[in-house]
Design an enzyme around this catalytic site. Structure first.
Site, PDB file in Angstrom:
ATOM      1  N   ARG A 146       0.820  -1.218   0.000  1.00 49.72           N
ATOM      2  CA  ARG A 146       0.000   0.000   0.000  1.00 49.72           C
ATOM      3  C   ARG A 146       0.854   1.269   0.000  1.00 49.72           C
ATOM      4  O   ARG A 146       0.323   2.373  -0.113  1.00 49.72           O
ATOM      5  CB  ARG A 146      -0.924  -0.013   1.228  1.00 49.72           C
ATOM      6  CG  ARG A 146      -0.216   0.243   2.536  1.00 49.72           C
ATOM      7  CD  ARG A 146      -1.007  -0.238   3.738  1.00 49.72           C
ATOM      8  NE  ARG A 146      -2.108   0.625   4.117  1.00 49.72           N
ATOM      9  CZ  ARG A 146      -2.054   1.578   5.044  1.00 49.72           C
ATOM     10  NH1 ARG A 146      -0.898   1.845   5.647  1.00 49.72           N
ATOM     11  NH2 ARG A 146      -3.126   2.271   5.356  1.00 49.72           N
TER      12      ARG A 146
ATOM     13  N   GLY B 248       7.604   6.796  13.524  1.00 46.57           N
ATOM     14  CA  GLY B 248       7.704   5.549  12.767  1.00 46.57           C
ATOM     15  C   GLY B 248       7.097   4.368  13.505  1.00 46.57           C
ATOM     16  O   GLY B 248       6.754   3.371  12.879  1.00 46.57           O
TER      17      GLY B 248
ATOM     18  N   GLN C 225       9.843  12.228  10.004  1.00 44.42           N
ATOM     19  CA  GLN C 225      10.041  10.877  10.535  1.00 44.42           C
ATOM     20  C   GLN C 225      11.420  10.863  11.185  1.00 44.42           C
ATOM     21  O   GLN C 225      12.132  11.876  11.151  1.00 44.42           O
ATOM     22  CB  GLN C 225       9.937   9.829   9.418  1.00 44.42           C
ATOM     23  CG  GLN C 225       8.544   9.288   9.213  1.00 44.42           C
ATOM     24  CD  GLN C 225       8.518   7.998   8.395  1.00 44.42           C
ATOM     25  OE1 GLN C 225       9.329   7.783   7.502  1.00 44.42           O
ATOM     26  NE2 GLN C 225       7.548   7.143   8.685  1.00 44.42           N
TER      27      GLN C 225
ATOM     28  N   GLU D 280      -3.096  -1.345  11.946  1.00 43.50           N
ATOM     29  CA  GLU D 280      -4.259  -0.778  11.260  1.00 43.50           C
ATOM     30  C   GLU D 280      -4.518  -1.378   9.875  1.00 43.50           C
ATOM     31  O   GLU D 280      -5.553  -1.128   9.285  1.00 43.50           O
ATOM     32  CB  GLU D 280      -4.079   0.734  11.091  1.00 43.50           C
ATOM     33  CG  GLU D 280      -4.011   1.503  12.397  1.00 43.50           C
ATOM     34  CD  GLU D 280      -3.774   2.977  12.174  1.00 43.50           C
ATOM     35  OE1 GLU D 280      -4.350   3.780  12.925  1.00 43.50           O
ATOM     36  OE2 GLU D 280      -3.016   3.334  11.253  1.00 43.50           O
TER      37      GLU D 280
ATOM     38  N   GLU E  45       6.860  -6.929   5.330  1.00 42.53           N
ATOM     39  CA  GLU E  45       7.131  -5.720   6.102  1.00 42.53           C
ATOM     40  C   GLU E  45       7.669  -6.009   7.493  1.00 42.53           C
ATOM     41  O   GLU E  45       8.539  -5.304   8.006  1.00 42.53           O
ATOM     42  CB  GLU E  45       5.823  -4.930   6.195  1.00 42.53           C
ATOM     43  CG  GLU E  45       5.907  -3.629   6.944  1.00 42.53           C
ATOM     44  CD  GLU E  45       4.547  -2.989   7.117  1.00 42.53           C
ATOM     45  OE1 GLU E  45       4.513  -1.782   7.383  1.00 42.53           O
ATOM     46  OE2 GLU E  45       3.519  -3.708   7.009  1.00 42.53           O
TER      47      GLU E  45
ATOM     48  N   TRP F 171      12.421   7.487   6.859  1.00 44.70           N
ATOM     49  CA  TRP F 171      13.375   6.624   7.566  1.00 44.70           C
ATOM     50  C   TRP F 171      13.519   5.265   6.907  1.00 44.70           C
ATOM     51  O   TRP F 171      14.597   4.662   6.953  1.00 44.70           O
ATOM     52  CB  TRP F 171      13.055   6.546   9.055  1.00 44.70           C
ATOM     53  CG  TRP F 171      11.967   5.636   9.530  1.00 44.70           C
ATOM     54  CD1 TRP F 171      10.687   5.573   9.096  1.00 44.70           C
ATOM     55  CD2 TRP F 171      12.083   4.684  10.606  1.00 44.70           C
ATOM     56  NE1 TRP F 171       9.980   4.640   9.823  1.00 44.70           N
ATOM     57  CE2 TRP F 171      10.805   4.091  10.771  1.00 44.70           C
ATOM     58  CE3 TRP F 171      13.117   4.291  11.457  1.00 44.70           C
ATOM     59  CZ2 TRP F 171      10.553   3.113  11.734  1.00 44.70           C
ATOM     60  CZ3 TRP F 171      12.861   3.317  12.428  1.00 44.70           C
ATOM     61  CH2 TRP F 171      11.598   2.736  12.549  1.00 44.70           C
ATOM     62  N   ASP F 172      12.472   4.798   6.236  1.00 43.38           N
ATOM     63  CA  ASP F 172      12.594   3.542   5.482  1.00 43.38           C
ATOM     64  C   ASP F 172      13.795   3.584   4.545  1.00 43.38           C
ATOM     65  O   ASP F 172      14.496   2.579   4.357  1.00 43.38           O
ATOM     66  CB  ASP F 172      11.355   3.314   4.617  1.00 43.38           C
ATOM     67  CG  ASP F 172      10.088   3.074   5.394  1.00 43.38           C
ATOM     68  OD1 ASP F 172       9.431   2.052   5.138  1.00 43.38           O
ATOM     69  OD2 ASP F 172       9.728   3.914   6.230  1.00 43.38           O
TER      70      ASP F 172
ATOM     71  N   ARG G  70       4.457  16.670   9.345  1.00 40.78           N
ATOM     72  CA  ARG G  70       5.353  15.937  10.231  1.00 40.78           C
ATOM     73  C   ARG G  70       6.522  15.375   9.439  1.00 40.78           C
ATOM     74  O   ARG G  70       6.498  15.303   8.214  1.00 40.78           O
ATOM     75  CB  ARG G  70       4.619  14.796  10.943  1.00 40.78           C
ATOM     76  CG  ARG G  70       4.099  13.686  10.032  1.00 40.78           C
ATOM     77  CD  ARG G  70       3.484  12.563  10.861  1.00 40.78           C
ATOM     78  NE  ARG G  70       2.939  11.483  10.049  1.00 40.78           N
ATOM     79  CZ  ARG G  70       1.675  11.383   9.660  1.00 40.78           C
ATOM     80  NH1 ARG G  70       0.815  12.312  10.002  1.00 40.78           N
ATOM     81  NH2 ARG G  70       1.268  10.353   8.935  1.00 40.78           N
TER      82      ARG G  70
ATOM     83  N   ASP H 267       4.142   3.484  14.732  1.00 42.38           N
ATOM     84  CA  ASP H 267       2.707   3.710  14.811  1.00 42.38           C
ATOM     85  C   ASP H 267       1.980   2.372  14.608  1.00 42.38           C
ATOM     86  O   ASP H 267       1.794   1.970  13.468  1.00 42.38           O
ATOM     87  CB  ASP H 267       2.248   4.761  13.805  1.00 42.38           C
ATOM     88  CG  ASP H 267       2.830   4.566  12.399  1.00 42.38           C
ATOM     89  OD1 ASP H 267       3.804   3.789  12.220  1.00 42.38           O
ATOM     90  OD2 ASP H 267       2.303   5.196  11.476  1.00 42.38           O
TER      91      ASP H 267
END
Length: 523
Positions: free
Chosen positions: A143, A298, A198, A497, A483, A150-151, A196, A300
């Site tokens: 998605r 990050g 990260q 989520e 992930e 930061w990834d 925002r 979350d």
């Protein structure tokens, strides 16, 4: 002095009269554009995933769609889902149709997958929430069809091993461009992420690039490094002890440290209905900012941010985290390095002093002797969190810990966080994705390299062996790299989520790097 360098760095970046705030406000978000249609679509769950509508592509001008909605919504038999389906195309699921070659070495799989995850400037579409970038970049997958701040640092670890240094440099150039445009690197290149950032890994990216580019890269990006520092430190000079402003907290003794924050206090557009539901439980006007601040972290979401046992007790902005402050220590040192390269000795001296002061403050406020770990500090309650999390490895990664602290953290990781398939994110099983039993690639890399920095070679190798083994187990069974992973059982990761995503940028990057460091693990 740093102030003089900053003034020079900012010259010529903005058009006359323009500001960072106006630059952000000039980019409307989906909620701004679609108004009541946006709220109705999100609250009525027209899409199973709230992020789908924020990223959907309209097939006609948005103002026309909104006008049609206002005309039609009150008519008998109006079907909201049909209305949306006729006017929007859902976003693609990145790499979902990528087919693994049977029996293929995972390194070859990763090298091929970079091409699938790569985006080019010409990929931009009209009327999209995605902010066009001038250079190529890698998206995580699933998605997530945009660059993430930061990834990207962990993705770059693998790109370097895959011989794609050119793509690493393009991504760094994009981040520099974002700083020039908006004064900071947003969470991702979406309009709804602009309020925002990260975890600030830009300085670490520059250090990584210097291995190939040499010290010239510090000079090239010094203005952007300074501007990012200004973003994170905004308001520090005017703060009174015991108060905060945006991302800065000044403690009672005058010590300045940082927290995660967000400049907006409304539901996240990409999780609108979820945030509205959480707010109903919480009954707090600040819940949205705390949810958004956790998104900036990050993590979350994670129980580390909770005052109680549930998401509705989240109070991220009350907490001073060791991960963020270790990153800012690295940023201060990197600016000092850039000032040395440019022969600005006064700036270098000033920034080294700031870095040393922060290092001392990390020990004073974030070192938890009882836990043998660096933990979050609640600056309002004036107490350390007792919860041990994988964030404890950040000071080791950036060499902000003493030898004694490094040894203690190694013991804590070994006895508390190390599981059959890697390092657990926390010791709490809350159902949130940044809690046990999940393990995440970036935290494994930070732990492995951080422990190696402090001479804990065997523990680092054990973590690598267990994590790589889990990655390869899932890859051989499914042909996918995902992930996050369950480090306690044979299952894939879960919670949070949205469903488990495959692709996956930082998993690919860290695995590719670890197989170069520990080649026998591929056998």
């Amino acid at each position: 002095m740093l102030q003089n360098v900053l003034r020079v760095a900012c010259m010529g970046v903005w058009l006359a009269g323009a500001t960072v705030a106006s630059a952000q406000e000039a980019v409307p978000t989906p909620a701004d554009i679609y108004g009541e249609l946006f709220k109705d679509v999100q609250l009525n769950a027209v899409f199973p995933d709230s992020k789908s509508f924020t990223d959907a592509l309209p097939n006609r001008p948005p103002e026309r769609i909104l006008s049609e909605y206002r005309q039609l919504k009150g008519q008998p038999g109006f079907d909201l889902k049909k209305f949306v389906a006729e006017r929007f195309s859902p976003p693609p699921n990145v790499a979902s149709d990528f087919h693994t070659v049977a029996g293929q070495d995972v390194r070859h799989h990763i090298d091929a997958l970079w091409k699938v995850l790569e985006r080019k400037p010409e990929d931009q579409r009209e009327y999209t929430s995605r902010i066009a970038l001038p250079y190529r970049y890698i998206v995580p997958g699933g998605r997530f069809n945009e660059i993430y701040y930061w990834d990207s640092y962990f993705t770059m670890q693998g790109l370097e091993e895959s011989g794609r240094h050119d793509l690493t440099m393009d991504m760094i150039a994009n981040f520099g461009w974002l700083i020039d445009q908006f004064g900071h690197i947003p969470n991702g290149n979406r309009s709804y992420f602009l309020s925002r950032s990260q975890p600030p890994f830009f300085a670490a990216m520059i250090e990584l690039a210097a291995d190939e580019e040499g010290e010239s890269v510090y000079k090239k990006y010094l203005p952007q490094l300074i501007r990012e520092y200004q973003f994170w430190m905004d308001g520090a000079s005017a703060l009174k002890p015991g108060s905060s402003h945006r991302r800065v907290v000044k403690l009672a003794d005058g010590t300045v440290l940082n927290r995660y924050y967000d400049d907006r206090n409304v539901p996240r557009e990409e999780a609108y209905k979820e945030d509205v539901a959480t707010a109903k439980v919480a009954g707090s006007p600040e819940i949205y900012r705390n949810l958004r601040a956790a998104a900036e972290s990050g993590w979350d979401f994670s129980s580390r941010w909770f005052a109680g046992k549930e998401l509705a007790t989240i109070h991220t902005t009350d907490l001073i985290p060791p991960d963020l402050n270790s990153l800012l220590y690295q940023l201060e040192r990197t600016i000092a390095k850039g000032c040395e390269v440019t022969a600005d000795t006064s700036c270098a001296k000033e920034m080294k002093g700031k870095a040393e002061a922060r290092k001392a403050a990390i020990t004073k406020y974030l070192w938890n002797t009882k836990a043998g770990a660096f933990t979050d500090y609640d600056w309002r309650a004036k107490k350390l969190s007792p919860q041990v999390t994988a964030a404890t490895v950040y000071p080791l990664y950036f060499n902000a810990a003493s030898k004694e602290q490094g040894k203690a953290v190694a013991t804590t990781v070994r006895t508390t966080l190390l599981k059959p398939h890697g390092v657990a994110t926390t010791t709490v099983s809350s159902g949130e994705q940044w809690d046990a039993p999940n393990g995440w690639a970036p935290l494994q890399w930070l732990a492995i390299k951080g422990l190696k920095n402090y001479g804990e070679e065997q523990l680092a190798a054990t973590i690598a062996q267990r994590w790589v083994g889990k990655n390869l187990q899932v890859f051989k069974a499914t042909g996918k790299l995902v992930e996050k992973y369950d480090v306690l059982s044979d299952q894939a990761g879960g919670g949070g989520e949205y469903p488990l995503q495959d692709g996956f940028g930082w998993t690919n990057g860290v695995l590719r790097k670890l197989l170069a460091m520990y080649p026998k693990l591929a056998e």
